[in-house]
Design a protein around this motif. Structure first.
Motif, short mmCIF file in Angstrom:
data_model
loop_
_atom_site.label_atom_id
_atom_site.label_comp_id
_atom_site.label_asym_id
_atom_site.label_seq_id
_atom_site.Cartn_x
_atom_site.Cartn_y
_atom_site.Cartn_z
N VAL A 171 0.82 -1.21 0.00
CA VAL A 171 0.00 0.00 0.00
C VAL A 171 0.86 1.26 0.00
CG1 VAL A 171 -1.66 1.33 1.34
CG2 VAL A 171 -1.96 -1.14 1.10
N ASP A 172 1.97 1.28 0.77
CA ASP A 172 2.78 2.50 0.85
C ASP A 172 3.46 2.79 -0.49
OD1 ASP A 172 4.38 0.30 1.08
OD2 ASP A 172 5.62 1.07 2.71
N ILE A 173 3.81 1.75 -1.24
CA ILE A 173 4.40 1.96 -2.57
C ILE A 173 3.34 2.49 -3.53
CG2 ILE A 173 5.42 0.80 -4.56
CD1 ILE A 173 6.91 -1.01 -2.69
N LEU A 174 2.15 1.92 -3.46
CA LEU A 174 1.08 2.38 -4.33
C LEU A 174 0.72 3.84 -4.06
CD1 LEU A 174 -1.41 -0.65 -4.48
CD2 LEU A 174 -0.03 0.29 -6.34
N ARG A 175 0.64 4.21 -2.78
CA ARG A 175 0.34 5.60 -2.44
C ARG A 175 1.38 6.54 -3.01
NH1 ARG A 175 -1.10 4.92 3.99
NH2 ARG A 175 -3.22 4.10 3.74
N SER A 176 2.65 6.18 -2.87
CA SER A 176 3.73 7.00 -3.41
C SER A 176 3.62 7.12 -4.92
CB SER A 176 5.08 6.39 -3.02
OG SER A 176 6.15 7.13 -3.57
N LEU A 177 3.23 6.02 -5.57
CA LEU A 177 3.06 6.03 -7.02
C LEU A 177 1.90 6.94 -7.43
CD1 LEU A 177 3.47 4.88 -9.92
CD2 LEU A 177 1.95 3.01 -9.25
N PHE A 178 0.75 6.78 -6.77
CA PHE A 178 -0.43 7.56 -7.12
C PHE A 178 -0.19 9.06 -6.96
CE2 PHE A 178 -3.40 3.79 -6.10
CZ PHE A 178 -3.38 3.40 -7.43
N GLU A 179 0.55 9.45 -5.93
CA GLU A 179 0.79 10.87 -5.67
C GLU A 179 1.67 11.52 -6.73
OE1 GLU A 179 2.35 10.89 -1.76
OE2 GLU A 179 0.40 10.58 -0.78
N ARG A 180 2.36 10.72 -7.52
CA ARG A 180 3.25 11.26 -8.56
C ARG A 180 2.61 11.28 -9.95
NH1 ARG A 180 6.41 9.29 -4.59
NH2 ARG A 180 8.49 10.19 -4.28
N LEU A 181 1.41 10.73 -10.07
CA LEU A 181 0.77 10.64 -11.37
C LEU A 181 0.02 11.91 -11.72
CD1 LEU A 181 -0.76 7.03 -11.20
CD2 LEU A 181 1.33 7.76 -12.38
N SER A 182 -0.13 12.15 -13.02
CA SER A 182 -1.01 13.22 -13.48
C SER A 182 -2.45 12.80 -13.22
CB SER A 182 -0.81 13.47 -14.98
OG SER A 182 -1.28 12.36 -15.73
N PHE A 183 -3.35 13.76 -13.37
CA PHE A 183 -4.75 13.48 -13.06
C PHE A 183 -5.30 12.35 -13.93
CE2 PHE A 183 -9.29 14.17 -12.82
CZ PHE A 183 -9.47 14.48 -11.49
N MET A 184 -5.02 12.40 -15.22
CA MET A 184 -5.57 11.39 -16.13
C MET A 184 -4.91 10.03 -15.92
SD MET A 184 -6.39 13.57 -19.58
CE MET A 184 -5.07 14.75 -19.46
N ASP A 185 -3.61 10.00 -15.67
CA ASP A 185 -2.94 8.72 -15.40
C ASP A 185 -3.43 8.12 -14.08
OD1 ASP A 185 -1.49 8.69 -17.72
OD2 ASP A 185 0.24 9.72 -16.87
N PHE A 186 -3.74 8.98 -13.12
CA PHE A 186 -4.28 8.52 -11.84
C PHE A 186 -5.58 7.73 -12.06
CE2 PHE A 186 -7.22 9.25 -8.32
CZ PHE A 186 -6.48 8.82 -7.22
N TRP A 196 -5.87 -1.66 -6.27
CA TRP A 196 -5.40 -0.33 -6.65
C TRP A 196 -6.51 0.70 -6.45
CZ3 TRP A 196 -1.26 0.60 -10.82
CH2 TRP A 196 -0.20 -0.31 -10.66
N TYR A 197 -7.75 0.32 -6.75
CA TYR A 197 -8.87 1.25 -6.58
C TYR A 197 -9.04 1.63 -5.11
CZ TYR A 197 -13.58 3.18 -6.70
OH TYR A 197 -14.66 4.01 -6.56
N LEU A 198 -8.99 0.64 -4.22
CA LEU A 198 -9.14 0.92 -2.80
C LEU A 198 -8.00 1.79 -2.27
CD1 LEU A 198 -10.31 -2.58 -1.51
CD2 LEU A 198 -11.69 -0.51 -1.74
N CYS A 199 -6.80 1.54 -2.78
CA CYS A 199 -5.65 2.34 -2.35
C CYS A 199 -5.78 3.79 -2.84
CB CYS A 199 -4.36 1.72 -2.88
SG CYS A 199 -2.87 2.56 -2.31
N SER A 200 -6.34 3.98 -4.03
CA SER A 200 -6.49 5.34 -4.56
C SER A 200 -7.41 6.18 -3.67
CB SER A 200 -7.04 5.30 -5.99
OG SER A 200 -8.40 4.88 -6.00
#
Length: 374
Positions: free
Chosen positions: A14-29, A39-43
């Motif tokens: 989960v901590d890796i996914l959170r770090s990944l999501f925070e770096r994405l653009s809005f559309m890539d998110f 991934w949906y629950l982590c978002s």
């Protein structure tokens, strides 16, 4: 830190996914959150994507469907849903009001593909409504008084609409009408049909609507051109102009936006100018209701999105330019002759205009709309 027990993407900690999501653009998110349920629950536990307030363009090519364009990245995205044969009437953030080829209405999140179906327009409206719509095919309708068969043909191309959606609760309000019509239809979450409101009413009373058909209309009058505008109009030919009384600032002020297109009589090059005005109510004539218009020289640290009818805070981080007008076309809310697509950002202070020529070279567009995802 959690350890990865398998090579599956769905099992990333989960901590890796959170770090990944925070770096994405809005559309890539929004693309990433649809990979799997984990991934949906982590978002949902992430603060939000980078660039969530950047202005984007929804493009409608002549060949059909739509594309999402990020000016900051100069990048085009393809939505998950096939929007062939659809028209985009309005939006609230990432939620768009869509009319399909038969003028059935629904609301859709253009990133996640979540859809909200709406009542059919031809359903007889609520008690007290006096108009009905009968489908004629190809999205057109016959509009008549309830109980009468004779009526007026209403073209699907003249259907206009606006929408508001609450991001958390999914509550919504939809308002639609055909151009040059004396009433509007609206529905909200939970309604199974549309209600009807006459457009010639005073909505300011506390005890309901007051019919003002026989009273002087509270109108806006065409502003007198400035000396600079008069000089330009002598040197060029004005080929189109429009007035939008649909802009509400963050402070609640209502603005009139006057814009016109003029053409050089020698080079035939087209140019566009904007003027912003507010009413001076203290000089209002009680007999004629004629307001005095005062030109607004600056929007300050705000940007005006004419497609949305609002101003938003300027923010260089998200590419929102201060004291600027974001524009696409004149006939977004009403039919205007000689209107044409002109995607641009106009700076009120410098009178300069920025366009996006790469869009014209990549697509043959029939429409485009500015929007802010969140």
């Amino acid at each position: 830190m959690e350890t990865l027990d398998s090579g599956r993407w769905s099992d990333l900690p989960v901590d890796i996914l959170r770090s990944l999501f925070e770096r994405l653009s809005f559309m890539d998110f929004y693309k990433a959150k649809m990979v799997c349920s984990n991934w949906y629950l982590c978002s949902k536990q992430t603060l939000g994507p980078k660039g969530g307030s950047s202005p984007l363009l929804l493009l409608s090519p002549e060949e059909g469907g739509c594309r999402l364009y990020n000016p900051e990245e100069d990048r085009v995205y393809v939505p998950r849903r096939d929007f062939s044969g659809c028209r985009f009437l309005g939006n609230s953030g990432k939620w768009f009001l869509v009319a399909d080829s038969q003028s059935n209405l629904y609301i859709v999140d253009v990133f996640s593909d979540e859809k909200i179906d709406l009542p059919r327009l031809e359903l007889v409206s609520c008690e007290g409504c006096v108009h009905s719509l009968e489908p004629l095919g190809d999205g057109d309708f016959n509009e008549a008084l309830v109980g009468n068969s004779a009526g007026i043909r209403k073209s699907a191309e003249k259907l206009r609409g606006v929408v508001w959606v609450d991001e958390e609760t999914r509550d919504y309000v939809v308002v639609c009408r055909f151009d040059r019509c004396d009433f509007i239809r609206f529905c909200k979450k939970g309604d199974d049909r549309y209600s009807e409101i006459q457009t010639r009413v005073d909505l300011s009373g506390k005890d309901g609507f007051e019919d003002v058909i026989e009273q002087p209309m509270f109108t806006w009058y065409k502003p007198f051109p400035s000396a600079e505008e008069e000089e330009r109009m002598r040197a060029f030919k004005v080929i189109s102009e429009s007035y939008n009384i649909a802009v509400v600032t963050r402070s609640g002020a209502v603005l009139l936006v006057h814009n016109y297109t003029y053409e050089s009589t020698t080079t035939f090059e087209k140019h566009r100018m904007f003027g912003v005005y507010k009413r001076q109510l203290k000089d209002l004539d009680p007999e004629t209701y004629k307001p005095c218009l005062v030109e607004v020289d600056s929007l300050g640290d705000e940007a005006l999105f004419l497609d949305l009818g609002i101003t938003v805070p300027a923010d260089a981080t998200f590419g929102i330019e201060p004291n600027s007008i974001y524009f696409t076309r004149d006939d977004r809310f009403r039919l205007i002759p000689l209107s044409f697509l002109d995607i641009c950002v106009y700076n009120l202070a410098t009178k300069s205009i920025k366009r996006f020529p790469t869009l014209s070279s990549k697509f043959k567009l029939k429409d485009a709309q500015w929007f802010i995802p969140s």
